[in-house]
Design an enzyme around this catalytic site. Structure first.
Site, PDB file in Angstrom:
ATOM      1  CG  PHE A   1      -6.473 -10.959  24.206  1.00 55.06           C
ATOM      2  CD1 PHE A   1      -7.608 -10.163  24.093  1.00 55.06           C
ATOM      3  CD2 PHE A   1      -5.224 -10.367  24.082  1.00 55.06           C
ATOM      4  CE1 PHE A   1      -7.482  -8.800  23.852  1.00 55.06           C
ATOM      5  CE2 PHE A   1      -5.097  -9.022  23.846  1.00 55.06           C
ATOM      6  CZ  PHE A   1      -6.225  -8.226  23.718  1.00 55.06           C
ATOM      7  CB  ILE A   2      -4.560 -12.047  19.724  1.00 58.67           C
ATOM      8  CG1 ILE A   2      -3.917 -11.072  20.709  1.00 58.67           C
ATOM      9  CG2 ILE A   2      -4.411 -11.528  18.282  1.00 58.67           C
ATOM     10  CD1 ILE A   2      -2.418 -10.878  20.549  1.00 58.67           C
TER      11      ILE A   2
ATOM     12  CG  LEU B   1      -2.476 -15.844  16.758  1.00 58.11           C
ATOM     13  CD1 LEU B   1      -3.941 -15.441  16.740  1.00 58.11           C
ATOM     14  CD2 LEU B   1      -1.624 -14.639  17.112  1.00 58.11           C
TER      15      LEU B   1
ATOM     16  CE1 TYR C   1       6.391 -16.009  24.719  1.00 48.74           C
ATOM     17  CE2 TYR C   1       6.897 -13.707  25.191  1.00 48.74           C
ATOM     18  CZ  TYR C   1       6.100 -14.661  24.590  1.00 48.74           C
ATOM     19  OH  TYR C   1       5.005 -14.260  23.858  1.00 48.74           O
TER      20      TYR C   1
END
Ligand code: UDP
Length: 329
Positions: free
Chosen positions: A11-12, A80, A153
């Site tokens: 997405f990014i 990313l 995470y």
């Protein structure tokens, strides 16, 4: 400039690839398509203007040889690629940790070998269980026990931050660390639990809008195009090297108010349905009650902070889902 974007079909990453290509740069993207998708970059591959300066590689960042080959060719790396989304992390605990910790180690190790500037993506999750606002980069990080997998995470990304800063401190590697708060916009899927695409999709299809818990938990949201702008400015700013910087939105909103707003904007007849946490998530899940960034450091470094109003962000996402009605996710 030649840029490698890991996770560049996500997405990014796909929005970032778009922006660098528009600027005239050469872009390599590597993605293993776990949560990324070829459809996110289809328009870039089909653009004849980008024929000789857009390269896509479907491969895992754990492939050291491939990563070395790519990093040695470029001027900078924007990392990313990661296992993302609360639901994904909980469903895939081992591979998430390996991707997020070992993957970042590989990127840093090779970037250091070839002395390439690198951006490491961390997350607002690293702040953990705070309820105060705004969250500053110098705040303590407070986690739950290791039996609660959500925190794996945050802990993994926290190690990524330490590793990046260690390379900067010990080897002088030019590295920038960003902590992304909730980012939204076109091409984000709700498949891995992200709240806005889920609510929009539910509202447009007339399905119940599922508010987890009592809906009093709050978030801020950033338009992906603002995140892209901030990343590009940070990569040009030498003072950002060796720094950890928040990137996020300003308008704090409760999840219940968000559900109501989306229902109103889509003129939906969907009911708003409260779903208890123990039904929505596996046992022992802990949500974060509040998450609002301090943007002072970002502003002082690049003179810019994300500025798209929440209503405009929601409008863009709603239009995207209307255009792609029936989109599979
Ligand atoms: N959430 C919700 N309904 C959904 C999905 C998410 O109420 O269908 C809530 C979730 O519990 C959290 C917030 O929305 O409080 C943001 O969730 P998301 O997974 O988008 O991001 P997070 O901030 O948790 O990383």
């Amino acid at each position: 400039m030649r840029i490698l974007i890991t996770g560049g079909m996500g997405f990014i990453g796909s929005h970032l690839a778009d922006a660098y290509l528009k600027k005239g740069d050469t872009v390599y993207v590597i993605d293993n398509l776990t949560t990324g998708s070829l459809s996110n970059i289809k328009h870039l591959r089909q653009n004849p203007l980008y024929d000789d300066r857009f390269f896509t590689i479907v491969e895992d960042i754990l492939n050291y040889e491939k990563m070395e080959d790519l990093i040695s060719r470029v001027d900078m790396v924007i990392h990313l690629a990661a296992a993302v989304g609360v639901q994904y992390i909980i469903d895939n605990p081992i591979s998430s940790i390996i991707t997020n910790v070992r993957g970042t180690e590989i990127v840093l190790e090779i970037a250091n070998k070839y002395q390439k500037k690198v951006l490491i993506t961390s997350t607002s999750e690293v702040y953990g269980k705070h309820t105060h606002a705004p969250l500053r980069e110098t705040d303590d990080c407070v986690y739950g026990p290791s039996s609660r997998f959500r925190w794996s995470y945050a802990a993994g990304k926290f190690i990524d931050e330490f590793t990046a800063l260690a390379y900067h401190k010990e080897k002088g590697l030019p590295v920038v660390v960003i902590r992304l708060f909730n980012t939204v916009g076109p091409r984000q899927t709700g498949r891995y639990g992200m709240v806005i695409p889920r609510f929009v999709k539910q509202a447009l299809s007339g399905a119940p809008i599922t508010v987890y818990g009592d809906g009093t938990q709050t978030r801020t949201f950033t338009h992906v195009k603002d995140v892209v702008k901030a990343i590009m400015l940070l990569m040009k700013e030498n003072r950002a090297e060796g720094e950890v910087v928040n990137i996020g939105g300003r308008e704090e909103i409760s999840i219940l108010s968000l559900a109501k707003k989306i229902k109103e904007m889509t003129e939906s007849s969907s009911e708003i349905k409260f779903v208890p946490y123990d039904v929505a998530y596996p046992k022992d899940f802990e949500d974060m009650q509040r998450r609002v960034p301090s943007l002072e450091k970002l502003k002082s470094l690049i003179g810019y902070t994300p500025d798209t109003p929440l209503d405009d962000i929601l409008y863009d996402v709603i239009e995207y889902f209307k255009r792609w009605e029936g989109i599979a996710w």
